[in-house]
Design a protein around this motif. Sequence first.
Motif, PDB file in Angstrom:
ATOM      1  N   ALA A 224      18.223  66.349  -2.552  1.00 43.21           N
ATOM      2  CA  ALA A 224      17.148  65.582  -3.195  1.00 43.21           C
ATOM      3  C   ALA A 224      15.794  66.045  -2.684  1.00 43.21           C
ATOM      4  O   ALA A 224      15.658  66.426  -1.508  1.00 43.21           O
ATOM      5  N   ALA A 225      14.804  66.024  -3.562  1.00 38.79           N
ATOM      6  CA  ALA A 225      13.444  66.422  -3.187  1.00 38.79           C
ATOM      7  C   ALA A 225      12.848  65.406  -2.218  1.00 38.79           C
ATOM      8  O   ALA A 225      13.279  64.249  -2.152  1.00 38.79           O
ATOM      9  N   ILE A 236       3.351  69.355 -15.274  1.00 35.57           N
ATOM     10  CA  ILE A 236       4.251  69.501 -16.419  1.00 35.57           C
ATOM     11  C   ILE A 236       5.599  70.101 -15.998  1.00 35.57           C
ATOM     12  O   ILE A 236       6.619  69.871 -16.618  1.00 35.57           O
ATOM     13  N   ASP A 237       5.596  70.851 -14.868  1.00 36.46           N
ATOM     14  CA  ASP A 237       6.833  71.504 -14.435  1.00 36.46           C
ATOM     15  C   ASP A 237       7.419  70.889 -13.163  1.00 36.46           C
ATOM     16  O   ASP A 237       8.277  71.488 -12.519  1.00 36.46           O
ATOM     17  N   SER A 238       6.989  69.688 -12.786  1.00 36.56           N
ATOM     18  CA  SER A 238       7.412  69.098 -11.503  1.00 36.56           C
ATOM     19  C   SER A 238       8.924  69.003 -11.360  1.00 36.56           C
ATOM     20  O   SER A 238       9.496  69.450 -10.359  1.00 36.56           O
ATOM     21  N   GLU A 239       9.593  68.417 -12.356  1.00 35.12           N
ATOM     22  CA  GLU A 239      11.042  68.228 -12.237  1.00 35.12           C
ATOM     23  C   GLU A 239      11.782  69.551 -12.416  1.00 35.12           C
ATOM     24  O   GLU A 239      12.799  69.797 -11.763  1.00 35.12           O
ATOM     25  N   TYR A 240      11.267  70.410 -13.281  1.00 26.97           N
ATOM     26  CA  TYR A 240      11.829  71.768 -13.414  1.00 26.97           C
ATOM     27  C   TYR A 240      11.774  72.474 -12.060  1.00 26.97           C
ATOM     28  O   TYR A 240      12.735  73.105 -11.634  1.00 26.97           O
ATOM     29  N   LYS A 241      10.631  72.349 -11.368  1.00 29.99           N
ATOM     30  CA  LYS A 241      10.442  73.013 -10.076  1.00 29.99           C
ATOM     31  C   LYS A 241      11.404  72.466  -9.022  1.00 29.99           C
ATOM     32  O   LYS A 241      11.885  73.212  -8.171  1.00 29.99           O
ATOM     33  N   ILE A 242      11.684  71.151  -9.074  1.00 28.79           N
ATOM     34  CA  ILE A 242      12.674  70.575  -8.158  1.00 28.79           C
ATOM     35  C   ILE A 242      14.018  71.275  -8.346  1.00 28.79           C
ATOM     36  O   ILE A 242      14.669  71.687  -7.382  1.00 28.79           O
ATOM     37  N   TYR A 244      14.613  74.217  -9.698  1.00 28.87           N
ATOM     38  CA  TYR A 244      14.523  75.645  -9.359  1.00 28.87           C
ATOM     39  C   TYR A 244      14.517  75.844  -7.844  1.00 28.87           C
ATOM     40  O   TYR A 244      15.319  76.606  -7.297  1.00 28.87           O
ATOM     41  N   ASP A 245      13.619  75.147  -7.145  1.00 29.66           N
ATOM     42  CA  ASP A 245      13.454  75.359  -5.696  1.00 29.66           C
ATOM     43  C   ASP A 245      14.686  74.928  -4.905  1.00 29.66           C
ATOM     44  O   ASP A 245      15.111  75.635  -3.978  1.00 29.66           O
ATOM     45  N   LEU A 246      15.279  73.778  -5.255  1.00 27.62           N
ATOM     46  CA  LEU A 246      16.451  73.307  -4.504  1.00 27.62           C
ATOM     47  C   LEU A 246      17.686  74.153  -4.782  1.00 27.62           C
ATOM     48  O   LEU A 246      18.564  74.281  -3.924  1.00 27.62           O
ATOM     49  N   THR A 247      17.768  74.750  -5.969  1.00 24.84           N
ATOM     50  CA  THR A 247      18.880  75.671  -6.251  1.00 24.84           C
ATOM     51  C   THR A 247      18.727  76.939  -5.424  1.00 24.84           C
ATOM     52  O   THR A 247      19.704  77.443  -4.851  1.00 24.84           O
ATOM     53  N   LYS A 248      17.506  77.448  -5.347  1.00 26.70           N
ATOM     54  CA  LYS A 248      17.241  78.639  -4.521  1.00 26.70           C
ATOM     55  C   LYS A 248      17.616  78.351  -3.062  1.00 26.70           C
ATOM     56  O   LYS A 248      18.222  79.195  -2.374  1.00 26.70           O
ATOM     57  N   MET A 266      15.564  68.265 -17.324  1.00 26.62           N
ATOM     58  CA  MET A 266      14.468  69.079 -16.810  1.00 26.62           C
ATOM     59  C   MET A 266      14.851  69.752 -15.495  1.00 26.62           C
ATOM     60  O   MET A 266      14.532  70.922 -15.267  1.00 26.62           O
ATOM     61  N   ILE A 267      15.564  69.030 -14.639  1.00 26.74           N
ATOM     62  CA  ILE A 267      16.033  69.614 -13.382  1.00 26.74           C
ATOM     63  C   ILE A 267      17.077  70.687 -13.677  1.00 26.74           C
ATOM     64  O   ILE A 267      17.085  71.757 -13.065  1.00 26.74           O
ATOM     65  N   ALA A 268      17.943  70.417 -14.650  1.00 25.68           N
ATOM     66  CA  ALA A 268      18.980  71.385 -15.026  1.00 25.68           C
ATOM     67  C   ALA A 268      18.374  72.693 -15.525  1.00 25.68           C
ATOM     68  O   ALA A 268      18.900  73.778 -15.250  1.00 25.68           O
ATOM     69  N   PHE A 269      17.241  72.629 -16.246  1.00 27.36           N
ATOM     70  CA  PHE A 269      16.592  73.857 -16.714  1.00 27.36           C
ATOM     71  C   PHE A 269      16.113  74.693 -15.530  1.00 27.36           C
ATOM     72  O   PHE A 269      16.200  75.923 -15.544  1.00 27.36           O
ATOM     73  N   GLY A 270      15.616  74.020 -14.489  1.00 23.33           N
ATOM     74  CA  GLY A 270      15.204  74.727 -13.277  1.00 23.33           C
ATOM     75  C   GLY A 270      16.394  75.376 -12.584  1.00 23.33           C
ATOM     76  O   GLY A 270      16.304  76.504 -12.087  1.00 23.33           O
ATOM     77  N   ILE A 271      17.523  74.671 -12.574  1.00 20.09           N
ATOM     78  CA  ILE A 271      18.763  75.212 -11.977  1.00 20.09           C
ATOM     79  C   ILE A 271      19.176  76.478 -12.719  1.00 20.09           C
ATOM     80  O   ILE A 271      19.503  77.502 -12.113  1.00 20.09           O
ATOM     81  N   LEU A 272      19.159  76.406 -14.054  1.00 20.72           N
ATOM     82  CA  LEU A 272      19.558  77.560 -14.881  1.00 20.72           C
ATOM     83  C   LEU A 272      18.701  78.787 -14.591  1.00 20.72           C
ATOM     84  O   LEU A 272      19.216  79.903 -14.445  1.00 20.72           O
ATOM     85  N   ASP A 273      17.389  78.587 -14.494  1.00 18.16           N
ATOM     86  CA  ASP A 273      16.493  79.725 -14.253  1.00 18.16           C
ATOM     87  C   ASP A 273      16.669  80.307 -12.855  1.00 18.16           C
ATOM     88  O   ASP A 273      16.614  81.527 -12.670  1.00 18.16           O
ATOM     89  N   ALA A 274      16.902  79.450 -11.866  1.00 15.76           N
ATOM     90  CA  ALA A 274      17.121  79.935 -10.498  1.00 15.76           C
ATOM     91  C   ALA A 274      18.399  80.774 -10.433  1.00 15.76           C
ATOM     92  O   ALA A 274      18.428  81.835  -9.792  1.00 15.76           O
ATOM     93  N   LEU A 275      19.447  80.300 -11.091  1.00 15.80           N
ATOM     94  CA  LEU A 275      20.717  81.053 -11.115  1.00 15.80           C
ATOM     95  C   LEU A 275      20.546  82.386 -11.842  1.00 15.80           C
ATOM     96  O   LEU A 275      21.067  83.424 -11.420  1.00 15.80           O
TER      97      LEU A 275
END
Length: 363
Positions: A224-225, A236-242, A244-248, A266-275
């Motif tokens: 969790a953040a 606009i990208d706060s939850e996406y960034k959570i 992305y960063d936590l997946t990394k 929105m968090i899932a989209f960040g996960i997808l991009d990090a992967l």
Amino acid sequence: MKKKKVTSTDIARAAGVSQSAVSMILNQKYNVSFSKETVEKVERAAKEMNYQPPKRKIKKENRREKLLVVFCSNLTNPYYVMLLQGIESRAKEAGYGLFICNTQRDLKMEERYLRMMPEISPLGIIYTCNPSRCYMDTIEKLSEKIPIVIVNNQNEQLNVDAVELDNSKLGRLMARHLLELGHRDVAYIAPPLTIRQKQRSKRVEGFLKEFDKQGLKDRVIIKAAGEEMDQNVPNIDSEYKIGYDLTKELLAEKRDVTAIVGLNDMIAFGILDALHDEKYKVPGDISVMGCDNTLFARIHKVSLTTIEHFVVFKGRDACDIIMKKITTQNAGYSEIEPVSTYHVEYEPRLIVRGTTSYPKKIN
């Protein structure tokens, strides 16, 4: 004896013109022409007789705009935009306007907006999330004067109307899907899990309960953040960034997981991009799942497995409850005003798309 009030008919007689001519001249209807002599005669007679034009009557119902207030905690997440879409579409149909209060999860901002309510004088208020606990007494007192509906977590004890969401059930649905596919080692990525944001914790708790039934709770990694994410004004990208960063961070720790879940899309989209950036295949190497079934989840190249809980419909229902309460207040069927509390809940549905599959290796 009270002096008789001079009327436009009196002016007409004195000036030797019709009453309609007097009305048009004195009200300066410039689209109708009169001779200079006629205009002067009417104006002179009005002045000499001390004519006072009547005050225009304003219809009582027009004095107050049909206005609803909507409290939002975050307008950067499509979930809240979808709720607003449902509220606005229904409000527009019924001739209501909306006043949006974006609190940004800031207690002072929420208090400031609540203090404005007597001045704004709305016909109803919709909270798109649970009000902060310290203002619940204020909300309940306010609900005695005007209808208030909260789109809330079902487990909260609120004495106001609600369109309910069982966040625990959403978490359980997500967990069951992954367990049925054979996933045993999974990670759950979430925004700050604070007391103020209890609905988030309920979703995580539901997820953990299902894994606990299988004796696998210890194999779920919760990331969790930090609480500061809620204290800052969301970008606009706060939850996406959570996501992305936590997946990394998770990947850097070399944790062996076959699926990663985002608390929302929105968090899932960040996960997808990090992967993707780390060259992992989805769902071949790691499955990914979100929740809310936002518009972007349906895009073909994303094709995110998620949970549908009918967000737009909830917005419409919240608005409908307000309208019913207003109608009841104005109906006057009896001397005693009825007290009714509405509770609406939709059954969530799993939407399986292209980001989840069987794990590469079942332990």
